[in-house]
Each structure stands twice: as C-alpha cells, then as structure tokens.
Design a protein around this motif. Structure first.
Motif, short mmCIF file in Angstrom:
data_model
loop_
_atom_site.label_atom_id
_atom_site.label_comp_id
_atom_site.label_asym_id
_atom_site.label_seq_id
_atom_site.Cartn_x
_atom_site.Cartn_y
_atom_site.Cartn_z
N SER A 110 0.82 -1.21 0.00
CA SER A 110 0.00 0.00 0.00
C SER A 110 0.86 1.26 0.00
N VAL A 111 2.20 1.09 0.05
CA VAL A 111 3.09 2.25 -0.06
C VAL A 111 3.08 2.73 -1.51
N LYS A 112 2.89 4.04 -1.71
CA LYS A 112 2.78 4.58 -3.07
C LYS A 112 4.02 5.33 -3.52
N MET A 153 1.11 6.60 1.42
CA MET A 153 0.54 5.25 1.38
C MET A 153 -0.97 5.31 1.53
N LYS A 154 -1.61 4.18 1.25
CA LYS A 154 -3.02 4.02 1.54
C LYS A 154 -3.10 3.22 2.82
N SER A 155 -3.41 3.92 3.91
CA SER A 155 -3.47 3.26 5.21
C SER A 155 -4.68 2.32 5.24
N GLN A 156 -4.46 1.06 5.70
CA GLN A 156 -5.55 0.08 5.61
C GLN A 156 -6.12 -0.36 6.94
N TYR A 157 -5.42 -0.07 8.03
CA TYR A 157 -5.96 -0.45 9.35
C TYR A 157 -5.37 0.50 10.39
N GLY A 196 -15.11 6.50 5.10
CA GLY A 196 -14.34 7.45 5.89
C GLY A 196 -12.94 6.90 6.08
N PRO A 197 -12.00 7.75 6.52
CA PRO A 197 -10.62 7.31 6.67
C PRO A 197 -10.46 6.30 7.81
N ILE A 198 -9.35 5.61 7.79
CA ILE A 198 -9.02 4.64 8.85
C ILE A 198 -8.85 5.39 10.17
N SER A 199 -9.34 4.81 11.26
CA SER A 199 -9.21 5.52 12.53
C SER A 199 -7.76 5.49 13.01
#
Ligand SMILES: Cc1cc2nc3c(=O)[nH]c(=O)nc-3n(C[C@H](O)[C@H](O)[C@H](O)COP(=O)(O)O)c2cc1C
Length: 490
Positions: free
Chosen positions: A328-330, A349-353, A485-488
C-alpha cells in the motif's frame, strides 16, 4: 538511455542545456568551490546545471562539479528516465542486479603512473571549504574489498590528500569500507583501496546507495544500466575497477598507519571535526589520455551530495517496504537538505488499518539512518513543501500522531546534535509523524473539479498568465471522500 562513460553523458547533458562550460581561468584551491556554492545557494534548482571549468590554473585538466546532482532534473537525465520515474527505476534495478564483466584493456588505464610517478599533485583536486578545510579532498567513488569473502564494496568517502602519495579516508565504524579495511587489518595485510573519478553516471549513483554489506554496488550499477559495468584489474592492487572512468587512484592501507584527518566542511552544514583515520600509501594513478577531473560538492545543503544521496536512496527504501509486503506504499521521497543520512524521509501510502501508517513509519526509522519520517496519504504531493506543510497542519495532532524513538545508535558524529564533547557522541533519537488523515474531515473547501476546469476558459479569455496545473492542485481537485471514511487513528 545507458551511458557508456561520463563523456557520452556530458554530451547529452549539454544538448539538454544543463551543462555550463566556463572558459575563464579559475583557481581550484578556492574559486571552483565558491562558484559552485553560489549556484546551490542562490539559484532555484530549475536554473542549476553541471559546471565544467575548462581553464583551471596550473593544469591542463578540466574540473567539473554538479554534473550529476545539480538538481533532480540533472539526476534524472543521468539516470536516463523522467524525474517521476526515478524510484521505479531503482526498484526495477534492485530486482534485476547484473554483475560486472571483466575487460582486458581499459580507457581508464590509457596512461599509468606507478611508484614515485603516482603524484596526487598532478590532479586539480579542489579545496571544498577554502579557508576552513585542512586541504584538498577527493570526493569520489571509493572501492574496497572484504579479505574473507573476496566481495568488493563501493561507496563514497571524503578522502584527504595528506601529501603527494598519501591520503586519509573517513570511514567511521560500521561503514562498509571500514569493515573491508578491518578484514585486512585482522590478517595483518595491507587493505587495497581505489578512488574512481568520473565513471559512468550509474556507478556514481550506486556508490551512495545504502545496500546491505556483501552486496557489491557495481552489481546494483549494472541493474541501473541494464547491462554489466565493464571492469578491469587494477594495476597495483587486488581490485576490479571501472574500465571507462576518467581517473583511478590505487592505494593500500597498511595496518597501524593512521594520522589526523579534517577539519572538512560537512553535509550537515557545519565543519566536521578532526579525527584519527587510516592513512593509505598511493601505489598508482591511471587515467585516460586528456583526463577530466570530477569532484562532488557537498558541505552546506543543498548540494550535489544531498541531491544524489536523496534520490538514490528513496527507491531503495521503497523496494525494502515492498519486500516486507507493504504494497500500500505509493511513493517515497527523501528531502533534499541532508541527503541519505540523517535526513527527512516522507512516505505516502493508503493506510488500511488503525496503526498501519505508524507501523510503516517506525519500520523506515529503524531500518535507515533517517532522523525524521513523515507518513502521509497518497493525496499529498510529497515533493511539494507547501502541500506537506498543509498535511502536517491539518492532519497531525501532536499528542497522538508523533512518536519519538529514543536511544538510537548512530555513528554519525557529523550530526551536531549528538556531539557531547571531545568528539564523544551520545545516542540519538528519531521522530515519526503520522500525518495520514484519521478523522472524517469531510470534503475539501474547493469548488468541484468540473466548475474549476470550466472557469479556465474564462481565465484564458481575460488574458491571465498561462500555467501548468500543479500536482498539488490536481490531487486536491481529484480528492473524493472515502465511502467508509478514513481509517481511525492507531
Ligand atoms: C560527497 C560525499 C561524501 C561522502 N563522504 C562520506 C564519508 O566521508 N564517510 C561516510 O561514512 N559516508 C560518506 N558519504 C555517504 C556514503 O557514501 C553513503 O552513505 C554510502 O552508501 C556508504 O557506503 P557503505 O554503506 O558501503 O559504507 C558521502 C557521500 C557523498 C555523496
């Protein structure tokens, strides 16, 4: 395009308008450094270029600096890719390493001087912080070898000219050149070293790459070039050296031969202290007919050193994160102030958790010598300082989003913040900032993209100045609030 040697590259750099030939006589003991310093201090990177001083006082050898690292654009020409492809080129090269190939005759050995004829005074080696440095310094590629494994290492270490046939090299404990040196000292044998001046561009870039000990950076250079680097047996030491370089200086470090080295203006912007370092006896100088001299300008950032170290090491970090499964690192960018060591690394990155971005940030901080690591979402242009400042202000709550990693070992005496006294250092610390979005902050406060694009017709009609839409603005206009919504925060 893969360049065969520095000359082939310089022709392309010149054709692209990024090489400046200076015909006026200059003095390499002070003037070269001062002029190059003005270029880095006063010109925006779009206006910087490689400098080729053709008329150097007291020598027929031209001196160049900045030719690989005047700016990210110059670096990308040398690497043969568009600036936005630098990281992916590095990732691809590291996945496809190519060992060097031996040739029997080499341009770098067209002229050979050994014994007393090997005289460092015959080269126009600049003084880089005139008035403060102890004397001239080689700032070039350094090749060494591990006595046990036989594996070569390639780096760049500042090297002080002590006299016509002795140099002192700055190889701190833990540096790969130091491990090579120590491997010979343990056997009571002289350690072979070679200083390589002006090889093909990828060889220079690989020499500042932070790759594990045991990986010969010439193999990495082959991956970058897409074909093996040609090497030749050195004339007086047991090393293979680039065949297409302008100049190669060969030498040996005899166990126990040490002396003072420094002061030397350093990349952190301060004068580096004096220390006791190994001293080498120079055994040969080989070069092309009509050689050209090349030295990196480092010292107060920004500099050629910070540009090439930043751009060469960002892709290495990206590859490391991919290998660890962080797909998920861009993007990764090391800011252009300090370069590879002690600098500020930014990862998008796209944070997933919850906690994902902090986890990646902590990993980068642990595995590199970066002092600060900032994590952002992939809707931020990590090379745009204004956009980064916006993310740091609008997406960071210091109480939750800042980690300090304490008690970090660093051999970086050059970091002025860890010096205690008498050259002693204390452990360092690192900062990880999670600037990924955590709250449902909602929509951006800009009109919808369709309206903004339509308004550009009127913009043109009323004669406002033309522009290219900044990447920052493109990302802002393309932004969509995620359905969930974004990851907490983690
Ligand atoms: C101009 C310049 C000078 C450098 N001088 C030194 C130095 O004197 N000592 C050092 O440890 N690293 C120095 N570096 C950084 C190293 O070249 C870089 O971190 C390299 O990857 C180290 O190689 P190694 O991991 O094989 O030791 C310098 C880099 C540049 C561009």
């Amino acid at each position: 395009m893969a360049f065969r040697d520095m000359r082939e590259y310089l022709a392309v750099l010149e054709a692209r308008g990024k090489l400046r030939r200076i015909k006026k006589e200059v003095d390499h003991t002070w003037e070269v450094a001062c002029l190059a310093r003005w270029m880095y201090q006063a010109l925006p990177h779009e206006q910087r270029c490689g400098l080729l001083f053709e008329n150097v006082k007291g020598t027929t050898i031209p001196v160049m600096t900045g030719v690989l690292g005047a700016s990210p654009e110059v670096y990308s020409i040398a690497l043969g890719v568009q600036p936005e492809k630098i990281n992916s080129k590095w990732v691809q090269a590291l996945r496809n390493p190519l060992p060097p190939v031996e040739v029997k005759t080499a341009a770098s050995q067209e002229v050979v001087h050994t014994g007393e004829q090997a005289d460092l005074n015959s080269l126009p080696i600049p003084v880089w912080t005139p008035g403060k440095d102890v004397g001239p310094y080689l700032t070039c590629i350094v090749i060494s070898k591990d006595a046990d494994s036989g594996e070569q290492n390639m780096s760049t270490y500042r090297t002080m000219v002590k006299d016509k046939n002795h140099v002192a090299v700055n190889i701190p404990t833990g540096r790969h050149g130091n491990l090579c040196y120590e491997s010979y000292v343990r056997k009571g044998r002289p350690a072979p070293f070679a200083w390589v001046i002006a090889a093909e561009p990828v060889v220079h870039f690989a020499a500042v790459a932070n790759v594990p000990y045991g990986t010969d950076e010439l193999v990495v250079a082959g991956g970058l070039k897409g074909e093996p680097i040609e090497v030749v047996k050195a004339k007086t030491v047991d090393l293979m050296v680039p065949a297409n370089a302008e100049v190669v200086v060969e030498g040996e470090f005899w166990p126990g031969e040490e002396g003072s080295e420094g002061p030397f203006g350093e990349f952190a912007g301060y004068m580096g202290p004096v220390g006791r370092k190994p001293i080498a006896r120079i055994t040969a100088i080989t070069h092309r007919k009509n050689p050209q001299y090349y030295g990196y300008i480092s010292q107060m950032p920004p500099s050629e050193s910070t540009v090439i170290q930043s751009l060469s090491n960002s892709g290495i970090i990206m590859k490391m994160l991919f290998d660890l499964g962080y797909d998920s690192v861009k993007d990764v960018h090391i800011d252009l102030t300090y370069g590879g060591l002690l600098a500020h690394g930014i990862v998008s990155m796209k944070s997933q958790y919850p906690g994902h971005a902090k986890r990646v940030g902590r990993c980068v901080a642990n595995e590199t010598s970066l002092k600060r690591v900032t994590m952002v979402d992939d809707d931020v242009d990590i090379r745009d300082t204004m956009h980064m400042d916006w993310a740091l202000n609008s997406r960071v709550n210091a109480k939750h989003d800042v980690l300090v990693i304490d008690n970090v070992f660093t051999s970086a005496i050059l970091d002025p913040t860890v010096r205690v006294h008498n050259g002693e250092t204390e452990p360092s610390s690192k900062l990880v900032i999670d600037a990924t979005e955590f709250a449902h902050a909602g929509e951006f406060s800009v009109p919808p993209k369709e309206m903004m694009m339509k308004a550009l017709d009127t913009w043109k009609e009323i004669g406002m100045p033309e522009f290219t839409i900044p990447k920052r603005t493109q990302l802002i206009l393309d932004h969509k609030v995620a359905a969930k919504g974004p990851i907490s925060r983690g």
